[in-house]
Design a protein around this motif. Structure first.
Motif, PDB file in Angstrom:
ATOM      1  N   LYS A  41       1.068  -1.224   0.041  1.00 43.25           N
ATOM      2  CA  LYS A  41      -0.131   0.036   0.058  1.00 43.25           C
ATOM      3  C   LYS A  41       0.894   1.304  -0.077  1.00 43.25           C
ATOM      4  O   LYS A  41       0.446   2.228  -0.744  1.00 43.25           O
ATOM      5  CB  LYS A  41      -0.976  -0.049   1.204  1.00 43.25           C
ATOM      6  N   LEU A  42       1.784   1.308   0.617  1.00 44.16           N
ATOM      7  CA  LEU A  42       2.844   2.558   0.778  1.00 44.16           C
ATOM      8  C   LEU A  42       3.512   2.564  -0.526  1.00 44.16           C
ATOM      9  O   LEU A  42       3.700   3.623  -1.045  1.00 44.16           O
ATOM     10  CB  LEU A  42       3.633   2.248   2.022  1.00 44.16           C
ATOM     11  N   LEU A  46       3.245   5.878  -2.749  1.00 52.66           N
ATOM     12  CA  LEU A  46       4.517   6.553  -3.052  1.00 52.66           C
ATOM     13  C   LEU A  46       4.345   6.423  -4.681  1.00 52.66           C
ATOM     14  O   LEU A  46       4.715   7.923  -5.265  1.00 52.66           O
ATOM     15  CB  LEU A  46       5.685   5.688  -2.627  1.00 52.66           C
ATOM     16  N   ASN A  47       3.970   5.670  -5.534  1.00 53.88           N
ATOM     17  CA  ASN A  47       3.870   5.881  -6.984  1.00 53.88           C
ATOM     18  C   ASN A  47       3.047   6.796  -7.281  1.00 53.88           C
ATOM     19  O   ASN A  47       3.122   7.511  -8.493  1.00 53.88           O
ATOM     20  CB  ASN A  47       3.652   4.356  -7.432  1.00 53.88           C
ATOM     21  N   GLU A  48       1.665   6.881  -6.535  1.00 52.04           N
ATOM     22  CA  GLU A  48       0.901   7.941  -7.060  1.00 52.04           C
ATOM     23  C   GLU A  48       1.401   9.175  -6.767  1.00 52.04           C
ATOM     24  O   GLU A  48       0.998  10.188  -7.512  1.00 52.04           O
ATOM     25  CB  GLU A  48      -0.470   7.522  -6.179  1.00 52.04           C
ATOM     26  N   LYS A  49       1.931   9.635  -5.726  1.00 51.77           N
ATOM     27  CA  LYS A  49       2.581  10.733  -5.409  1.00 51.77           C
ATOM     28  C   LYS A  49       3.768  11.312  -6.451  1.00 51.77           C
ATOM     29  O   LYS A  49       3.720  12.337  -6.703  1.00 51.77           O
ATOM     30  CB  LYS A  49       3.373  10.782  -3.906  1.00 51.77           C
ATOM     31  N   ILE A  50       4.358  10.185  -6.815  1.00 48.71           N
ATOM     32  CA  ILE A  50       5.529  10.525  -7.841  1.00 48.71           C
ATOM     33  C   ILE A  50       4.668  10.965  -9.351  1.00 48.71           C
ATOM     34  O   ILE A  50       5.348  11.840  -9.885  1.00 48.71           O
ATOM     35  CB  ILE A  50       6.321   9.093  -8.235  1.00 48.71           C
ATOM     36  N   VAL A  51       3.608  10.081  -9.642  1.00 47.48           N
ATOM     37  CA  VAL A  51       2.981  10.473 -10.823  1.00 47.48           C
ATOM     38  C   VAL A  51       2.467  11.958 -10.567  1.00 47.48           C
ATOM     39  O   VAL A  51       2.472  12.820 -11.598  1.00 47.48           O
ATOM     40  CB  VAL A  51       1.913   9.566 -11.055  1.00 47.48           C
TER      41      VAL A  51
END
Length: 127
Positions: A41-42, A46-51
């Motif tokens: 989940k983390l 994190l990937n969503e925040k990078i995008v």
């Protein structure tokens, strides 16, 4: 090697120390699974925040490019405006010179006309 499962419903008897070890291993396994899910989940977050960060950066790059293009356009407009103003100033000087020449010519023509008129009047009065 013997493997034990929490899903097995058959009764198996072990001595107390072995049962404690099995219970501890099962708890560690469940904890590891929960920790793995939490880590997944983390990583997803994190990937969503990078995008999202990449899209914000892209937005600012586009905005910066737009500002640079606007500055270039304003510079081109200013250059063309300067060329037009210079041309108009030259035209103005040319028209002022032509106007002054016309005024001078009119003075000469006017003076000649008045002189001719006075000569004719004098000639008419003398007769």
């Amino acid at each position: 090697m013997t493997i034990f499962s929490q899903n097995d419903i058959n009764k198996v008897c072990f001595d107390q120390s072995t049962a404690k070890k099995i219970a501890a291993d099962l708890v560690k396994g469940d904890s590891a699974k929960a920790e793995l899910e939490k880590t997944k989940k983390l990583i997803f977050q994190l990937n969503e925040k990078i995008v999202e960060k990449d899209s914000v950066i892209l937005f600012y790059i586009k905005m910066d490019t737009n500002y640079i293009n606007q500055v270039k356009s304003y510079a081109e407009i200013k250059e063309k405006q300067s060329i037009l103003v210079t041309g108009l100033e030259k035209d103005k000087e040319k028209l002022i010179t032509e106007n002054n020449n016309l005024k001078t010519g009119l003075k000469w023509v006017g003076g000649g006309f008045v002189g001719t008129l006075i000569s004719l009047l004098t000639f008419a009065l003398v007769k």
